[in-house]
Design a protein around this motif. Structure first.
Motif, PDB file in Angstrom:
ATOM      1  N   ALA A   1       0.809  -1.311   0.041  1.00 48.45           N
ATOM      2  CA  ALA A   1      -0.169   0.086  -0.054  1.00 48.45           C
ATOM      3  C   ALA A   1       0.992   1.329   0.034  1.00 48.45           C
ATOM      4  O   ALA A   1       2.070   1.299   0.570  1.00 48.45           O
ATOM      5  N   GLN A   2       0.382   2.481  -0.744  1.00 47.66           N
ATOM      6  CA  GLN A   2       1.023   3.566  -0.575  1.00 47.66           C
ATOM      7  C   GLN A   2       1.186   3.994   0.933  1.00 47.66           C
ATOM      8  O   GLN A   2       0.357   3.736   1.706  1.00 47.66           O
ATOM      9  N   LYS A   3       2.029   4.796   1.265  1.00 45.08           N
ATOM     10  CA  LYS A   3       2.199   5.344   2.590  1.00 45.08           C
ATOM     11  C   LYS A   3       2.182   6.895   2.471  1.00 45.08           C
ATOM     12  O   LYS A   3       3.141   7.223   2.026  1.00 45.08           O
ATOM     13  N   TRP A   4       1.226   7.239   3.398  1.00 46.08           N
ATOM     14  CA  TRP A   4       1.225   8.711   3.527  1.00 46.08           C
ATOM     15  C   TRP A   4       2.043   9.050   4.541  1.00 46.08           C
ATOM     16  O   TRP A   4       1.596   8.591   5.816  1.00 46.08           O
ATOM     17  N   GLN A   5       2.696  10.162   4.485  1.00 49.35           N
ATOM     18  CA  GLN A   5       3.686  10.468   5.746  1.00 49.35           C
ATOM     19  C   GLN A   5       2.878  11.349   6.590  1.00 49.35           C
ATOM     20  O   GLN A   5       2.031  12.070   6.075  1.00 49.35           O
ATOM     21  N   ASN A   6       3.360  11.136   7.818  1.00 50.92           N
ATOM     22  CA  ASN A   6       2.600  11.793   9.117  1.00 50.92           C
ATOM     23  C   ASN A   6       2.927  13.285   9.149  1.00 50.92           C
ATOM     24  O   ASN A   6       2.310  14.050   9.522  1.00 50.92           O
TER      25      ASN A   6
ATOM     26  N   ASN B   1       7.260   4.836  -6.303  1.00 51.90           N
ATOM     27  CA  ASN B   1       7.661   6.033  -7.032  1.00 51.90           C
ATOM     28  C   ASN B   1       7.481   7.316  -6.385  1.00 51.90           C
ATOM     29  O   ASN B   1       8.181   8.350  -6.958  1.00 51.90           O
ATOM     30  N   TYR B   2       6.946   7.378  -5.418  1.00 54.80           N
ATOM     31  CA  TYR B   2       6.676   8.933  -4.908  1.00 54.80           C
ATOM     32  C   TYR B   2       6.767   8.636  -3.442  1.00 54.80           C
ATOM     33  O   TYR B   2       6.672   7.583  -2.896  1.00 54.80           O
ATOM     34  N   VAL B   3       7.008   9.900  -2.742  1.00 52.80           N
ATOM     35  CA  VAL B   3       6.782  10.143  -1.356  1.00 52.80           C
ATOM     36  C   VAL B   3       5.353  10.836  -1.045  1.00 52.80           C
ATOM     37  O   VAL B   3       5.365  11.929  -2.082  1.00 52.80           O
ATOM     38  N   LEU B   4       4.290  10.664  -0.500  1.00 52.97           N
ATOM     39  CA  LEU B   4       3.039  11.400  -0.459  1.00 52.97           C
ATOM     40  C   LEU B   4       2.860  12.054   0.841  1.00 52.97           C
ATOM     41  O   LEU B   4       3.161  11.507   2.021  1.00 52.97           O
ATOM     42  N   TYR B   5       2.408  13.340   0.757  1.00 46.53           N
ATOM     43  CA  TYR B   5       1.857  14.306   1.852  1.00 46.53           C
ATOM     44  C   TYR B   5       0.695  14.827   1.505  1.00 46.53           C
ATOM     45  O   TYR B   5       0.442  15.386   0.628  1.00 46.53           O
ATOM     46  N   ASN B   6      -0.178  14.517   2.700  1.00 48.93           N
ATOM     47  CA  ASN B   6      -1.789  15.263   2.352  1.00 48.93           C
ATOM     48  C   ASN B   6      -1.592  16.360   3.285  1.00 48.93           C
ATOM     49  O   ASN B   6      -1.849  16.344   4.544  1.00 48.93           O
ATOM     50  N   ALA B   7      -1.804  17.735   2.769  1.00 55.23           N
ATOM     51  CA  ALA B   7      -2.060  18.791   3.415  1.00 55.23           C
ATOM     52  C   ALA B   7      -3.677  18.931   3.349  1.00 55.23           C
ATOM     53  O   ALA B   7      -4.113  19.588   2.367  1.00 55.23           O
ATOM     54  N   ASP B   8      -4.015  18.648   4.329  1.00 50.14           N
ATOM     55  CA  ASP B   8      -5.773  18.437   4.545  1.00 50.14           C
ATOM     56  C   ASP B   8      -6.110  19.551   5.439  1.00 50.14           C
ATOM     57  O   ASP B   8      -5.304  20.052   6.304  1.00 50.14           O
ATOM     58  N   PHE B   9      -7.260  20.103   4.949  1.00 45.04           N
ATOM     59  CA  PHE B   9      -7.910  21.181   5.530  1.00 45.04           C
ATOM     60  C   PHE B   9      -9.376  20.990   6.030  1.00 45.04           C
ATOM     61  O   PHE B   9     -10.348  21.609   5.393  1.00 45.04           O
ATOM     62  N   PRO B  10      -9.621  20.017   6.865  1.00 42.07           N
ATOM     63  CA  PRO B  10     -11.033  19.751   7.344  1.00 42.07           C
ATOM     64  C   PRO B  10     -11.861  20.808   8.054  1.00 42.07           C
ATOM     65  O   PRO B  10     -11.067  21.556   8.500  1.00 42.07           O
ATOM     66  N   LYS B  11     -13.194  20.758   7.641  1.00 41.87           N
ATOM     67  CA  LYS B  11     -13.856  21.733   8.468  1.00 41.87           C
ATOM     68  C   LYS B  11     -14.585  21.248   9.586  1.00 41.87           C
ATOM     69  O   LYS B  11     -14.792  22.296  10.557  1.00 41.87           O
ATOM     70  N   LYS B  12     -14.965  20.138   9.346  1.00 39.80           N
ATOM     71  CA  LYS B  12     -15.787  19.866  10.678  1.00 39.80           C
ATOM     72  C   LYS B  12     -15.204  19.448  11.942  1.00 39.80           C
ATOM     73  O   LYS B  12     -13.883  18.993  11.608  1.00 39.80           O
ATOM     74  N   LYS B  13     -15.872  19.745  12.944  1.00 38.98           N
ATOM     75  CA  LYS B  13     -15.079  19.975  14.120  1.00 38.98           C
ATOM     76  C   LYS B  13     -14.474  18.533  14.519  1.00 38.98           C
ATOM     77  O   LYS B  13     -13.268  18.242  15.051  1.00 38.98           O
ATOM     78  N   LYS B  14     -15.278  17.264  14.210  1.00 35.31           N
ATOM     79  CA  LYS B  14     -14.702  15.980  14.436  1.00 35.31           C
ATOM     80  C   LYS B  14     -13.524  15.571  13.855  1.00 35.31           C
ATOM     81  O   LYS B  14     -12.738  14.471  14.074  1.00 35.31           O
TER      82      LYS B  14
END
Length: 145
Positions: A18-23, A72-85
């Motif tokens: 599986a791909q690994k998204w970095q923390n 082939n890649y290193v992955l990072y998700n810069a997420d901006f969720p809006k819901k409080k949870k």
């Protein structure tokens, strides 16, 4: 007992492939330098941005992308969720905001930025509904020198 071992083995295999998204973004940069791979930086609004959700479901979560990304890649998700949870820890949100100021100043969502291991932008793209994982991978690869 055999069932437990089989499940454990299959879980391990799934994790390996599986791909690994970095923390953290720092981890992503360190890994990119160590493995000499480009960084895929995804700006998303995981709980409010419909195109972001479609990108994740149709491309990023596809078996084809996962398999290719692992090698082939290193992955990072810069997420901006809006819901409080779904809110991120303050430190991670701060890092994501800093990344957005640098790489996504116009605030486009989703935005996928391809960086080299030195954090230089190689290219940027969004998401088009009619694309396939294969075509998306080709787009990303087109940015890599």
């Amino acid at each position: 007992m055999k069932k437990v071992l089989t499940i454990a083995f299959l879980s391990l295999i799934g994790t390996i492939h599986a791909q690994k998204w970095q923390n953290s973004f720092d981890e992503a940069v360190d890994l990119a330098n160590k493995e000499n791979k480009p960084i895929i930086l995804v700006f998303s609004g995981s709980d409010w941005c419909a195109p972001c959700i479609r990108l994740k479901r149709s491309i990023l979560d596809s078996d084809e992308f996962k398999s290719y990304a692992f090698s082939n890649y290193v992955l990072y998700n810069a997420d901006f969720p809006k819901k409080k949870k779904n809110q991120l820890p303050e430190e991670k949100l701060s890092v994501n905001k800093t990344l957005a100021e640098k790489y996504n100043p116009k605030g486009y969502f989703p935005l996928v930025v391809v960086l080299d291991k030195n954090e230089t932008v190689l290219g940027k793209t969004g998401f088009h509904v009619k694309t396939s994982p294969k075509k998306y991978i080709a787009t990303l690869n087109g940015f890599v020198r």
